[in-house]
Design a protein around this motif. Sequence first.
Motif, PDB file in Angstrom:
ATOM      1  N   LEU A  47       0.840  -1.196   0.000  1.00  0.00           N
ATOM      2  CA  LEU A  47       0.000   0.000   0.000  1.00  0.00           C
ATOM      3  C   LEU A  47       0.876   1.247   0.000  1.00  0.00           C
ATOM      4  O   LEU A  47       1.833   1.343   0.765  1.00  0.00           O
ATOM      5  CB  LEU A  47      -0.902   0.006   1.240  1.00  0.00           C
ATOM      6  CG  LEU A  47      -1.859   1.181   1.416  1.00  0.00           C
ATOM      7  CD1 LEU A  47      -2.964   1.124   0.370  1.00  0.00           C
ATOM      8  CD2 LEU A  47      -2.464   1.170   2.825  1.00  0.00           C
ATOM      9  N   VAL A  48       0.532   2.197  -0.881  1.00  0.00           N
ATOM     10  CA  VAL A  48       1.193   3.505  -0.909  1.00  0.00           C
ATOM     11  C   VAL A  48       0.168   4.557  -0.509  1.00  0.00           C
ATOM     12  O   VAL A  48      -0.954   4.572  -1.036  1.00  0.00           O
ATOM     13  CB  VAL A  48       1.754   3.824  -2.315  1.00  0.00           C
ATOM     14  CG1 VAL A  48       2.287   5.255  -2.369  1.00  0.00           C
ATOM     15  CG2 VAL A  48       2.845   2.839  -2.676  1.00  0.00           C
ATOM     16  N   VAL A  49       0.542   5.431   0.432  1.00  0.00           N
ATOM     17  CA  VAL A  49      -0.374   6.456   0.946  1.00  0.00           C
ATOM     18  C   VAL A  49       0.065   7.824   0.451  1.00  0.00           C
ATOM     19  O   VAL A  49       1.241   8.184   0.552  1.00  0.00           O
ATOM     20  CB  VAL A  49      -0.418   6.449   2.487  1.00  0.00           C
ATOM     21  CG1 VAL A  49      -1.372   7.522   3.001  1.00  0.00           C
ATOM     22  CG2 VAL A  49      -0.831   5.082   3.008  1.00  0.00           C
ATOM     23  N   SER A  50      -0.876   8.577  -0.117  1.00  0.00           N
ATOM     24  CA  SER A  50      -0.621   9.943  -0.562  1.00  0.00           C
ATOM     25  C   SER A  50      -1.651  10.863   0.069  1.00  0.00           C
ATOM     26  O   SER A  50      -2.769  10.445   0.375  1.00  0.00           O
ATOM     27  CB  SER A  50      -0.711  10.051  -2.092  1.00  0.00           C
ATOM     28  OG  SER A  50       0.198   9.182  -2.725  1.00  0.00           O
ATOM     29  N   VAL A  51      -1.281  12.125   0.234  1.00  0.00           N
ATOM     30  CA  VAL A  51      -2.193  13.138   0.784  1.00  0.00           C
ATOM     31  C   VAL A  51      -2.544  14.118  -0.324  1.00  0.00           C
ATOM     32  O   VAL A  51      -1.657  14.648  -1.004  1.00  0.00           O
ATOM     33  CB  VAL A  51      -1.567  13.876   1.977  1.00  0.00           C
ATOM     34  CG1 VAL A  51      -2.513  14.959   2.487  1.00  0.00           C
ATOM     35  CG2 VAL A  51      -1.246  12.892   3.102  1.00  0.00           C
ATOM     36  N   ALA A  52      -3.846  14.325  -0.529  1.00  0.00           N
ATOM     37  CA  ALA A  52      -4.324  15.269  -1.550  1.00  0.00           C
ATOM     38  C   ALA A  52      -4.677  16.573  -0.854  1.00  0.00           C
ATOM     39  O   ALA A  52      -5.819  16.800  -0.451  1.00  0.00           O
ATOM     40  CB  ALA A  52      -5.538  14.708  -2.274  1.00  0.00           C
ATOM     41  N   ARG A  53      -3.695  17.420  -0.675  1.00  0.00           N
ATOM     42  CA  ARG A  53      -3.917  18.711  -0.008  1.00  0.00           C
ATOM     43  C   ARG A  53      -4.386  19.745  -1.022  1.00  0.00           C
ATOM     44  O   ARG A  53      -3.763  19.930  -2.059  1.00  0.00           O
ATOM     45  CB  ARG A  53      -2.640  19.196   0.667  1.00  0.00           C
ATOM     46  CG  ARG A  53      -2.195  18.352   1.841  1.00  0.00           C
ATOM     47  CD  ARG A  53      -1.011  18.997   2.559  1.00  0.00           C
ATOM     48  NE  ARG A  53      -0.623  18.237   3.725  1.00  0.00           N
ATOM     49  CZ  ARG A  53       0.257  17.244   3.724  1.00  0.00           C
ATOM     50  NH1 ARG A  53       0.824  16.893   2.578  1.00  0.00           N
ATOM     51  NH2 ARG A  53       0.569  16.599   4.823  1.00  0.00           N
ATOM     52  N   LEU A  54      -5.508  20.387  -0.695  1.00  0.00           N
ATOM     53  CA  LEU A  54      -5.997  21.448  -1.568  1.00  0.00           C
ATOM     54  C   LEU A  54      -5.114  22.675  -1.440  1.00  0.00           C
ATOM     55  O   LEU A  54      -4.630  22.978  -0.344  1.00  0.00           O
ATOM     56  CB  LEU A  54      -7.445  21.783  -1.203  1.00  0.00           C
ATOM     57  CG  LEU A  54      -8.467  20.661  -1.468  1.00  0.00           C
ATOM     58  CD1 LEU A  54      -9.838  21.085  -0.977  1.00  0.00           C
ATOM     59  CD2 LEU A  54      -8.522  20.314  -2.944  1.00  0.00           C
ATOM     60  N   PRO A  55      -4.882  23.484  -2.491  1.00  0.00           N
ATOM     61  CA  PRO A  55      -5.427  23.290  -3.840  1.00  0.00           C
ATOM     62  C   PRO A  55      -4.539  22.421  -4.739  1.00  0.00           C
ATOM     63  O   PRO A  55      -4.774  22.344  -5.936  1.00  0.00           O
ATOM     64  CB  PRO A  55      -5.486  24.723  -4.369  1.00  0.00           C
ATOM     65  CG  PRO A  55      -4.291  25.372  -3.743  1.00  0.00           C
ATOM     66  CD  PRO A  55      -4.150  24.753  -2.372  1.00  0.00           C
ATOM     67  N   ASP A  56      -3.529  21.765  -4.150  1.00  0.00           N
ATOM     68  CA  ASP A  56      -2.610  20.948  -4.949  1.00  0.00           C
ATOM     69  C   ASP A  56      -3.341  19.739  -5.527  1.00  0.00           C
ATOM     70  O   ASP A  56      -3.972  18.980  -4.791  1.00  0.00           O
ATOM     71  CB  ASP A  56      -1.454  20.475  -4.054  1.00  0.00           C
ATOM     72  CG  ASP A  56      -0.550  19.495  -4.780  1.00  0.00           C
ATOM     73  OD1 ASP A  56      -0.372  19.661  -5.999  1.00  0.00           O
ATOM     74  OD2 ASP A  56      -0.041  18.571  -4.129  1.00  0.00           O
ATOM     75  N   VAL A  66      -6.818   2.444  -6.788  1.00  0.00           N
ATOM     76  CA  VAL A  66      -6.727   3.505  -5.789  1.00  0.00           C
ATOM     77  C   VAL A  66      -8.026   3.619  -5.001  1.00  0.00           C
ATOM     78  O   VAL A  66      -9.118   3.550  -5.562  1.00  0.00           O
ATOM     79  CB  VAL A  66      -6.365   4.858  -6.457  1.00  0.00           C
ATOM     80  CG1 VAL A  66      -7.382   5.245  -7.522  1.00  0.00           C
ATOM     81  CG2 VAL A  66      -6.266   5.962  -5.404  1.00  0.00           C
ATOM     82  N   VAL A  67      -7.872   3.785  -3.688  1.00  0.00           N
ATOM     83  CA  VAL A  67      -8.972   4.167  -2.813  1.00  0.00           C
ATOM     84  C   VAL A  67      -8.831   5.656  -2.541  1.00  0.00           C
ATOM     85  O   VAL A  67      -7.780   6.117  -2.080  1.00  0.00           O
ATOM     86  CB  VAL A  67      -8.939   3.394  -1.475  1.00  0.00           C
ATOM     87  CG1 VAL A  67      -9.992   3.930  -0.509  1.00  0.00           C
ATOM     88  CG2 VAL A  67      -9.154   1.901  -1.717  1.00  0.00           C
ATOM     89  N   LEU A  68      -9.874   6.434  -2.843  1.00  0.00           N
ATOM     90  CA  LEU A  68      -9.878   7.874  -2.592  1.00  0.00           C
ATOM     91  C   LEU A  68     -10.725   8.128  -1.358  1.00  0.00           C
ATOM     92  O   LEU A  68     -11.939   7.910  -1.371  1.00  0.00           O
ATOM     93  CB  LEU A  68     -10.445   8.635  -3.793  1.00  0.00           C
ATOM     94  CG  LEU A  68      -9.690   8.526  -5.114  1.00  0.00           C
ATOM     95  CD1 LEU A  68     -10.414   9.312  -6.202  1.00  0.00           C
ATOM     96  CD2 LEU A  68      -8.259   9.020  -4.962  1.00  0.00           C
ATOM     97  N   ALA A  69     -10.097   8.572  -0.270  1.00  0.00           N
ATOM     98  CA  ALA A  69     -10.784   8.762   1.008  1.00  0.00           C
ATOM     99  C   ALA A  69     -11.019  10.244   1.267  1.00  0.00           C
ATOM    100  O   ALA A  69     -10.064  11.009   1.439  1.00  0.00           O
ATOM    101  CB  ALA A  69      -9.975   8.152   2.156  1.00  0.00           C
ATOM    102  N   LEU A  70     -12.283  10.641   1.285  1.00  0.00           N
ATOM    103  CA  LEU A  70     -12.669  12.044   1.512  1.00  0.00           C
ATOM    104  C   LEU A  70     -12.003  12.979   0.515  1.00  0.00           C
ATOM    105  O   LEU A  70     -11.717  14.134   0.830  1.00  0.00           O
ATOM    106  CB  LEU A  70     -12.330  12.485   2.943  1.00  0.00           C
ATOM    107  CG  LEU A  70     -13.116  11.832   4.076  1.00  0.00           C
ATOM    108  CD1 LEU A  70     -12.693  12.432   5.418  1.00  0.00           C
ATOM    109  CD2 LEU A  70     -14.614  11.984   3.882  1.00  0.00           C
TER     110      LEU A  70
END
Length: 329
Positions: free
Chosen positions: A90-99, A114-118
């Motif tokens: 498993l690879v974990v990434s953070v989708a920080r807005l506005p990036d 990919v699982v997209l969480a929130l």
Amino acid sequence: MRDVAQRAGTTIPTASKVLNGRSDVSDETRTAVLEAVSELGYVRPAGRSIADARGDDAFVDLVISGIEGTWANRALSGVEQAAVDAGVDLVVSVARLPDEGWLTRLLARPSRGVVLALVNASAPQLNALQAAGVPVVLLDPVSQPPASVSSVGAANWAGAHAAAEHLLGLGHRSLAVIAGRREHLYSQARVDGFRSAVGMHGDRPVPRVAFADWKRDRARQAALELFRTAEPPTGIFACSDHMALGVYEAAEECGLSIPEDVSIVGFDDLPEGEWVRPRLTTVEQPIADMGSAALRMLLRLRSGSAAGTLREELSTRLLLRESTGPATG
């Protein structure tokens, strides 16, 4: 791919770079290609995902809106445990807005899904993943999922309905809801579920609703305004435990006792709800189980053992503690 390139006003190699996550493409060109993919419904031929094409050792991705707080930790633990059980990395990434760079980074890796969480992914982003042959499962979707995208959520409406029934059963007439964001799907469902229960009691006033953006301090401010009205609520449903703690602070500032003067119900069942006094009555959301279910669903889609779009909604339940009591006066 030729049609995509023509619609985007670029070359076939450049369009291919975008769908392979290459960074040597301008933001303007990348946006044009993703929009073209979305408009044309381009999908990479079967068996030709990035991972398949490269023949690399592959893994699955979890992209989450943030890793701070108990909700994120529980979701991550559920996804990770299911990955361990299945023997996948498993690879974990953070989708920080506005990036929005998470999409490019993901496409550049040989991800098996990919699982997209929130993460409120746009239609072009979801279509780009589909075009690249990367299966997607939305965990607790922020907005209504597209018909073609699978998702795992919780019974938000039913949980809020149970919270309202509990307060109504205690004799509370003046009720209020501290909601998250107006546009969030799960916030809307919780408000609607609460309102529906109250509406079934024709003699009860319509509950007041304030939106606090899931933030503790804004929930405190909203509760302060409610407590200072001519008819303050005697029962408050906060759409998250985090916001419920802000209501606790407002009650203390106004000299109100819990539950003698005001009863409070939260949502999530975070550990913080048991740390406060009185302990918080709340709606349990099976966050870790939701994470595990999302990963298992992703693997079923990836293996081909599941066809079409999958939907799963895990049940919630009301946990009675000491923050609620009979209405007085």
